[in-house]
Design an enzyme around this catalytic site. Structure first.
Site, PDB file in Angstrom:
ATOM      1  N   CYS A  47       0.834  -1.214   0.000  1.00 24.88           N
ATOM      2  CA  CYS A  47       0.000   0.000   0.000  1.00 24.88           C
ATOM      3  C   CYS A  47       0.861   1.254   0.000  1.00 24.88           C
ATOM      4  CB  CYS A  47      -0.895   0.027   1.240  1.00 24.88           C
ATOM      5  SG  CYS A  47      -1.972  -1.387   1.382  1.00 24.88           S
TER       6      CYS A  47
HETATM    7  C1  BEZ Z   1       0.548  -4.620   1.854  1.00 26.58           C
HETATM    8  O1  BEZ Z   1       0.021  -3.568   1.546  1.00 26.58           O
HETATM    9  O2  BEZ Z   1       1.759  -4.740   1.807  1.00 26.58           O
HETATM   10  C2  BEZ Z   1      -0.265  -5.814   2.258  1.00 26.58           C
HETATM   11  C3  BEZ Z   1      -1.454  -5.637   2.930  1.00 26.58           C
HETATM   12  C4  BEZ Z   1      -2.190  -6.730   3.317  1.00 26.58           C
HETATM   13  C5  BEZ Z   1      -1.731  -8.010   3.017  1.00 26.58           C
HETATM   14  C6  BEZ Z   1      -0.535  -8.188   2.326  1.00 26.58           C
HETATM   15  C7  BEZ Z   1       0.205  -7.068   1.936  1.00 26.58           C
END
Ligand code: BEZ
Length: 210
Positions: free
Chosen positions: A45
């Site tokens: 994200c």
């Molecule tokens: C991420 O944004 O890195 C992420 C969020 C939830 C699960 C896996 C990755």
């Protein structure tokens, strides 16, 4: 039932990093990209939000406003924004909705209980100036989205709205488009005086008028 193409994007009121907004009023006559991410302070994200911020001039050029959402509280969005700026080299320049009560997430079907019953998936809703949903995409949490593809779809939709044209596989701005089947050859000659290439009665290419 899940939101579908052509549906009116539900209106809502929400707290964001840029203050309280009423969604439709905030959109005005702009296009909108409403996208959810699973959680604050997560790596994928972080890269997505930084890249979206870098795309602001591209969104502005197309009359599009971006707005993010997660089910984390406002204080987390604010703290995490500083990390995004530090690691991605760009300040977050669009609002992020804090949706801890999952009101917006539920309205838009951004929680897929069989994937996770608490986190939002990576949803994208592209909304036109009439507040109609023109694109929906859902990615899994572990895959960062391709925001260049979202720009490409905006270009295609805005082209289709202006001309009786559709865009072929992997089309990019500057490449030839396809004349929609409802246009006869006679009408096509008038609409596209630059001419068109007819490979089949239903497959006709022309350059995009400026
Ligand atoms: C991420 O944004 O890195 C992420 C969020 C939830 C699960 C896996 C990755």
């Amino acid at each position: 039932m899940a939101l579908q193409l052509g549906d009116t994007a539900p209106d809502f009121e929400a707290e964001t990093t840029e203050g309280k907004i009423r969604f439709h009023q905030w959109l005005g006559r702009s296009w909108g990209v409403l996208f959810s991410h699973p959680k604050d302070y997560t790596p994928v994200c972080t890269t997505e939000l930084g890249y979206t911020a870098k795309l602001k001039p591209e969104f502005d050029r197309r009359g599009v406003k971006a707005i993010g959402l997660s089910v984390d509280p406002l204080a987390d969005h604010v703290g995490w924004s500083r990390d995004i700026e530090e690691t991605q080299g760009c300040k977050v320049n669009f609002p992020m909705i804090a949706d801890p009560e999952r009101k917006v997430a539920s309205l838009y079907g951004m929680i897929h209980p069989n994937a996770s019953d608490t986190l939002t998936v990576r949803s994208v809703y592209l909304i036109d100036p009439d507040k109609k949903i023109r694109l929906t995409i859902t990615y899994p949490a572990s895959t960062g989205r391709n925001f260049d593809e979202i720009l490409r779809v905006i270009d295609s939709l805005q082209l289709t709205d202006r001309h009786k044209l559709a865009t072929p596989v992997n089309w990019k701005p500057g490449e030839d488009a396809i004349i929609v089947p409802s246009v006869s050859d006679d009408e096509a000659s008038k609409l596209f005086p630059q001419g068109f290439k007819k490979l089949k009665p239903y497959l006709r290419y022309t350059s995009v008028p400026r």
